[in-house]
Design a protein around this motif. Sequence first.
Motif, PDB file in Angstrom:
ATOM      1  N   HIS A  79      -9.825  -9.362 107.149  1.00 13.51           N
ATOM      2  CA  HIS A  79     -10.871  -8.341 107.361  1.00 13.51           C
ATOM      3  C   HIS A  79     -12.239  -9.005 107.256  1.00 13.51           C
ATOM      4  O   HIS A  79     -12.614  -9.472 106.167  1.00 13.51           O
ATOM      5  CB  HIS A  79     -10.792  -7.269 106.273  1.00 13.51           C
ATOM      6  N   GLN A  82     -14.976  -7.899 104.534  1.00  9.42           N
ATOM      7  CA  GLN A  82     -14.586  -8.047 103.124  1.00  9.42           C
ATOM      8  C   GLN A  82     -14.856  -9.437 102.541  1.00  9.42           C
ATOM      9  O   GLN A  82     -14.397  -9.763 101.448  1.00  9.42           O
ATOM     10  CB  GLN A  82     -13.109  -7.674 102.956  1.00  9.42           C
ATOM     11  N   LEU A  93      -3.740  -1.071  95.537  1.00  9.97           N
ATOM     12  CA  LEU A  93      -4.367  -0.863  96.845  1.00  9.97           C
ATOM     13  C   LEU A  93      -5.371   0.294  96.897  1.00  9.97           C
ATOM     14  O   LEU A  93      -6.525   0.089  97.272  1.00  9.97           O
ATOM     15  CB  LEU A  93      -3.282  -0.671  97.917  1.00  9.97           C
ATOM     16  N   TRP A  96      -8.381  -0.157  94.736  1.00  5.22           N
ATOM     17  CA  TRP A  96      -9.144  -1.301  95.233  1.00  5.22           C
ATOM     18  C   TRP A  96      -9.956  -0.907  96.476  1.00  5.22           C
ATOM     19  O   TRP A  96     -11.130  -1.285  96.630  1.00  5.22           O
ATOM     20  CB  TRP A  96      -8.188  -2.465  95.525  1.00  5.22           C
ATOM     21  N   LEU A  97      -9.323  -0.117  97.345  1.00  3.60           N
ATOM     22  CA  LEU A  97     -10.048   0.344  98.543  1.00  3.60           C
ATOM     23  C   LEU A  97     -11.270   1.157  98.121  1.00  3.60           C
ATOM     24  O   LEU A  97     -12.380   0.931  98.604  1.00  3.60           O
ATOM     25  CB  LEU A  97      -9.140   1.210  99.427  1.00  3.60           C
ATOM     26  N   ARG A 204      -7.074   1.879 110.960  1.00  2.66           N
ATOM     27  CA  ARG A 204      -7.012   1.218 109.647  1.00  2.66           C
ATOM     28  C   ARG A 204      -5.611   1.324 109.034  1.00  2.66           C
ATOM     29  O   ARG A 204      -4.979   0.335 108.732  1.00  2.66           O
ATOM     30  CB  ARG A 204      -8.051   1.814 108.706  1.00  2.66           C
ATOM     31  N   PHE A 205      -5.128   2.527 108.825  1.00  2.00           N
ATOM     32  CA  PHE A 205      -3.746   2.772 108.401  1.00  2.00           C
ATOM     33  C   PHE A 205      -3.455   4.251 108.582  1.00  2.00           C
ATOM     34  O   PHE A 205      -4.361   5.030 108.898  1.00  2.00           O
ATOM     35  CB  PHE A 205      -3.432   2.254 107.000  1.00  2.00           C
ATOM     36  N   HIS A 232      -1.952  -1.493 109.223  1.00  2.00           N
ATOM     37  CA  HIS A 232      -1.206  -1.764 107.986  1.00  2.00           C
ATOM     38  C   HIS A 232       0.055  -0.911 107.960  1.00  2.00           C
ATOM     39  O   HIS A 232       0.074   0.196 108.484  1.00  2.00           O
ATOM     40  CB  HIS A 232      -2.062  -1.416 106.762  1.00  2.00           C
ATOM     41  N   GLU A 235       2.604  -0.995 102.718  1.00  2.00           N
ATOM     42  CA  GLU A 235       2.062  -2.019 101.815  1.00  2.00           C
ATOM     43  C   GLU A 235       2.316  -1.675 100.349  1.00  2.00           C
ATOM     44  O   GLU A 235       2.645  -2.556  99.545  1.00  2.00           O
ATOM     45  CB  GLU A 235       0.549  -2.164 102.082  1.00  2.00           C
ATOM     46  N   HIS A 271       1.741  -6.527 106.134  1.00  2.00           N
ATOM     47  CA  HIS A 271       2.425  -6.321 104.842  1.00  2.00           C
ATOM     48  C   HIS A 271       3.904  -5.965 104.955  1.00  2.00           C
ATOM     49  O   HIS A 271       4.768  -6.772 104.692  1.00  2.00           O
ATOM     50  CB  HIS A 271       1.663  -5.314 103.955  1.00  2.00           C
ATOM     51  N   SER A 296      -2.275 -11.636  98.936  1.00  2.00           N
ATOM     52  CA  SER A 296      -2.740 -10.262  98.765  1.00  2.00           C
ATOM     53  C   SER A 296      -1.665  -9.401  98.108  1.00  2.00           C
ATOM     54  O   SER A 296      -1.963  -8.595  97.220  1.00  2.00           O
ATOM     55  CB  SER A 296      -3.126  -9.690 100.130  1.00  2.00           C
ATOM     56  N   ASP A 322      -5.351 -11.876 104.557  1.00  2.00           N
ATOM     57  CA  ASP A 322      -5.806 -10.547 104.122  1.00  2.00           C
ATOM     58  C   ASP A 322      -7.042 -10.610 103.225  1.00  2.00           C
ATOM     59  O   ASP A 322      -7.140  -9.865 102.245  1.00  2.00           O
ATOM     60  CB  ASP A 322      -4.672  -9.770 103.426  1.00  2.00           C
TER      61      ASP A 322
END
Length: 440
Positions: A79, A82, A93, A96-97, A204-205, A232, A235, A271, A296, A322
């Motif tokens: 990414h 990031q 996850l 963290w996001l 994104r997901f 993703h 994950e 993932h 990751s 990642d």
Amino acid sequence: MSGPDQGELLRAPLFHTPRNPFLQDHALESYWDGGLLIRDGRIAASGDFETIRAANPSATITDLRGGFLLPGLIDTHIHFPQLRIIGGLGRTLLDWLEECALPEEARMADESHARRIAQGFVHALASHGTTTALVFGAHFAAATAELFEAGAKAGLRIVSGMVLSDRKLRPELHQTPEAAYRDSSDLVRCFHGRGRLLYAVTPRFALSTSEAMLEVCQTLRREHEGLRFQTHLNENSQEIAEAAKLFPWAPDYLAVYERFGVGGRGAVMAHNVHPTASEIERLAAAGTAVAHCPCSNAALGSGLFDLKRHIEAGVRVALGTDIGGGIGFGLLKEALQAYLLQRIAPNGALLDAAHMLYLATRAGAEALGLETDIGDFQPGKAADLVYIKPPADGPLSAVLERTETPDQALAAIFTLAGAESVSQVRVEGSIVYKCASTNP
Ligand code: GUN
Ligand code: ZN
């Protein structure tokens, strides 16, 4: 008489994996006194130096003995926004996001900030030996364009796209499906197929994309030939439970993407740490690739990837750093981490240096549908390469002094080589990075 049309013959030990070591024995080709003949940016010959020199007596010789030639490294999941949040350890996850990634991604609304980060990002790729990367862009079209521009300027192969989301993140990162379609279409027209750039449709997901947004992804892929796809998948356990609530009609996570026809060749799902048996089978049947991101997965506590089950089912698996969930740009380290985690995983695969090299090079080319062009040193391919030459006084040099076989040397490189050992990086024969201190 030598001249540019006769080509440049690089002389150094070389390694490549023109075959898949998970499927065949002797997949690693290595030449202790190797030669790589480059003509017009392509590989004209690779193999034993003396043999190639005898057949091409007029080629200009560049003596790189003292170091090692590998195909350019290929990162299939990273990414760009990031870069500055690497090291946000101690979270899983979704936290963290919320706490690390999304606030930083919101800063990409500022185009000059995005330009600065893009420049640092592509420099970090090149300085770690990565010549091709499948990159999550930003949620903003202008910032994503900055990444493409920086990649083109740096001479790298960048496959990327604007990140699409219309829910559950934060309002400034959401687009309407209409705006996503318009902006993505503009970016595709501007960058897809320009030089070494390719466009990848990038929801994104599942959690952040409505069905209307996934329909946009499907439409984009239908409307433009050769677009890649990235997202993703499976994950984190909490994420999977959320996806099941948001798409109650879907029997599993992959089914959400399948409903919109976005898998298949040229699609890379990052993932897949918690797949069902059926999902693995369907990924293999469709030819969809999985980007394995072991650093990751460990840093975010996502879990242990079942490499063996993927390989045995015939799923294409490549490597991703990642960043910023991962811990660095080095794909050699990423491959080593894959090795380490497989050593301790229940049912883990025992990887050797050939597997690691394949995962970091040719597997990435296959995942991206670029294997006819890059990924190894077979004649006709682009001369994308990384020249590893460790600092003279470091531990890798000490180990290499006493290694007796190419396999031992390659294993030592994967174990000890960091950015300090990346001496020179070329794409289509042209130097895109040169380390001042170790370069001959
Ligand atoms: N899932 C959705 N967004 C992200 C991200 O930025 N990083 C990782 N590792 N997983 C994600
Ligand atoms: Zn990711």
